[in-house]
Motif scaffolding. Structure first.
Motif, PDB file in Angstrom:
ATOM      1  N   UNK A  14      43.375  73.744 -23.083  1.00  0.00           N
ATOM      2  CA  UNK A  14      43.009  73.720 -24.507  1.00  0.00           C
ATOM      3  C   UNK A  14      43.375  75.036 -25.186  1.00  0.00           C
ATOM      4  N   UNK A  15      43.220  76.141 -24.476  1.00  0.00           N
ATOM      5  CA  UNK A  15      43.594  77.440 -25.051  1.00  0.00           C
ATOM      6  C   UNK A  15      45.102  77.514 -25.272  1.00  0.00           C
ATOM      7  N   UNK A  16      45.861  76.976 -24.324  1.00  0.00           N
ATOM      8  CA  UNK A  16      47.320  76.972 -24.475  1.00  0.00           C
ATOM      9  C   UNK A  16      47.744  76.154 -25.692  1.00  0.00           C
ATOM     10  N   UNK A  17      46.981  75.096 -26.017  1.00  0.00           N
ATOM     11  CA  UNK A  17      47.315  74.225 -27.147  1.00  0.00           C
ATOM     12  C   UNK A  17      46.990  74.849 -28.503  1.00  0.00           C
ATOM     13  N   UNK A  18      46.215  75.937 -28.510  1.00  0.00           N
ATOM     14  CA  UNK A  18      45.831  76.544 -29.784  1.00  0.00           C
ATOM     15  C   UNK A  18      47.018  77.164 -30.506  1.00  0.00           C
ATOM     16  N   UNK A  62      39.981  82.558 -34.837  1.00  0.00           N
ATOM     17  CA  UNK A  62      41.424  82.645 -35.048  1.00  0.00           C
ATOM     18  C   UNK A  62      41.788  82.511 -36.526  1.00  0.00           C
ATOM     19  N   UNK A  63      41.016  81.725 -37.271  1.00  0.00           N
ATOM     20  CA  UNK A  63      41.285  81.590 -38.702  1.00  0.00           C
ATOM     21  C   UNK A  63      41.255  82.949 -39.388  1.00  0.00           C
ATOM     22  N   UNK A  64      40.323  83.780 -38.977  1.00  0.00           N
ATOM     23  CA  UNK A  64      40.220  85.118 -39.562  1.00  0.00           C
ATOM     24  C   UNK A  64      41.275  86.049 -38.986  1.00  0.00           C
ATOM     25  N   UNK A  65      41.438  86.018 -37.658  1.00  0.00           N
ATOM     26  CA  UNK A  65      42.375  86.934 -37.012  1.00  0.00           C
ATOM     27  C   UNK A  65      43.805  86.732 -37.511  1.00  0.00           C
ATOM     28  N   UNK A  66      44.172  85.486 -37.747  1.00  0.00           N
ATOM     29  CA  UNK A  66      45.538  85.205 -38.176  1.00  0.00           C
ATOM     30  C   UNK A  66      45.825  85.681 -39.601  1.00  0.00           C
TER      31      UNK A  66
END
Length: 462
Positions: free
Chosen positions: A357-361, A442-446
């Motif tokens: 699942x992490x790879x799919x992110x 991730x929404x914030x980090x990106x």
């Protein structure tokens, strides 16, 4: 000076003031020296309990290999045995008997050539057990050198640079040269070829790791032994192998039964394991088992007669509670082989599902999948330049998750990764919660324009 974690909280230095909730209102309690008077048990408990609330939640600590959950019955047994001194085998003979049953069980689990001659003991953890294995290797090498009239002042030990810190401690404490094989490219563990290159007449042994702490990968123990067999045929050098099975020795026998890493390989002289990792016991117990009595030099065994009988001891530590040993035996009875297999297989299933699942992110690249130990490492893709693994680790901490971010050792110090350890108590449901929090962060980090955190701010160090 007292040892202190460099990233630990500095905390206040003034005295504690008891709030009105407590019976002794207005009293001040010193922080750094013993109080003059006594407190009630409830007051003392509440003060300590309140401070400990600032610790992380152990169940959300995906950095640790150490067991964070046991059944209530096991906890009860441990409570009943906290006052039993493991070393006092005359006073607590049945606790001593349970220890030896565990050694016998492990000897059979690890395919000892003659389990009736089981040789080993419990320790405070796999670090102490590893040091005992190293000491036996060094002493036997010294005896062989002396028998051949050769000097024994320059012992060395060959291992991968990914070894746990206990091996560097062993080498430092007992004056053994470490011959560390660095990482190269996508090889993050010791290889047979690189191990043999560093062996000579002063090599006391080669350490193979069944489950690297960096990425969960098994080292190729069987290949290493075969290469050392070939070395002996060519040169006459007979170099034993010690298996650091801190995690894998309690894992592989149940889910990878065909993997040959243990005493089925004649060159394996000793194995250490951590009962408080995949042995599923709370912190405080490790195990060391030797191939046979000849692999443990007699002069490393001490006899004491001042505890009621003349008894052998060959652990580094002396007094310690019998609680964890009793809990280990409880696990063997409670789970049996099939129970351990189910627990470990479930952990691997959680790990491989979670890594997938992490790879799919999108922004991450897997280094391992969790299909050996249920441990996997992943990095931020090279195309991502506005956040780092250290940003990810810090962001997850906001939700209570402890996911370590760290750089790899030589020659891959350029590589920074995150690692997730799946152990008993880490369920598919917890994995789903981690993914949901990771997506949210991730929404914030990106949206960052540049990285905020780097390795200098990491709380995790191997």
């Amino acid at each position: 000076m007292p040892l202190k974690h460099p990233k630990g909280p500095s905390g206040p230095t003034h005295d504690l003031t008891l709030p009105p909730l407590f019976v002794r209102e207005g009293d001040q309690i010193p922080r750094h020296n013993i109080p003059n008077g006594r407190l009630s048990p409830d007051d003392a408990y509440q003060i300590v309990s309140d401070e400990l609330m600032l610790d992380g939640n152990a169940r959300l600590n995906l950095a640790t290999f150490v067991t964070t959950w046991m059944e209530p019955q096991a906890r009860q047994l441990m409570t009943e045995c906290l006052d039993k001194n493991m070393i006092d085998k005359d006073e607590y003979p049945q606790t001593a008997e349970l220890e030896m049953r565990c050694v016998n069980i492990l000897s059979r689990l690890w395919n000892s050539p003659d389990a009736t001659q089981s040789t080993g003991c419990s320790t405070t953890g796999s670090s102490e057990a590893a040091m005992l294995g190293g000491l036996a290797l060094k002493r036997l090498w010294q005896k062989r050198r002396a028998a051949n009239g050769k000097p024994a002042d320059k012992p060395n030990l060959v291992m991968g640079i990914n070894v746990q810190i206990c091996w560097e401690k062993f080498a430092n404490y007992w004056d053994v040269e470490t011959r560390l094989v660095p990482m190269e490219g996508n090889r993050f563990t010791l290889s047979a070829e690189e191990a043999v290159k560093r062996c000579d007449e002063n090599t006391i042994g080669v350490v193979g790791i069944l489950g690297s702490t960096f990425d969960g990968a098994y080292e190729p123990i069987e290949e290493i032994c075969a290469a050392l067999d070939d070395l002996q045929e060519r040169t006459g050098l007979d170099i034993p192998v010690h298996v650091d099975g801190a995690s894998g020795a309690f894992f592989a026998p149940f889910v990878d039964p065909d993997l040959r890493w243990d005493f089925r390989l004649p060159r394996v002289a000793s194995i250490n394991a951590s009962g408080h990792k995949y042995g599923l016991v709370y912190p405080g117990v490790g195990w060391i088992v030797w191939r046979d009595p000849a692999a443990l030099p007699e002069d490393l065994i001490f006899w004491v007669n001042y505890l009621g009988d003349n008894m052998p001891t060959f652990a580094l530590n002396f007094s310690r509670p019998g609680a964890q040993v009793v809990a280990q035996y409880y696990n063997f009875l409670r789970l049996g082989f099939e129970g351990y297999r189910e627990v470990q297989a479930y952990a691997r299933d959680v790990a491989t599902t979670l890594s997938g699942k992490i790879a799919e992110l999108g922004p991450f690249e897997l280094l391992t999948r969790g299909d050996e130990l249920p441990v996997f490492a992943f990095k931020v893709k090279d195309t991502v330049d506005n956040f780092t693994v250290f940003d990810v680790s810090s962001a997850l901490r906001e939700r209570g998750w402890q996911v370590p971010a760290y750089t790899f050792p030589a020659n891959r110090t350029d590589l920074a990764a995150l690692r997730v350890v799946v152990r008993r108590g880490v369920s598919h449901d917890l994995g789903d919660l981690l993914i949901a929090d990771l997506e949210r962060q991730l929404e914030r980090l990106q949206k960052q324009s540049a990285p905020v955190h780097d390795e200098t701010e990491s709380s995790f160090h191997h």
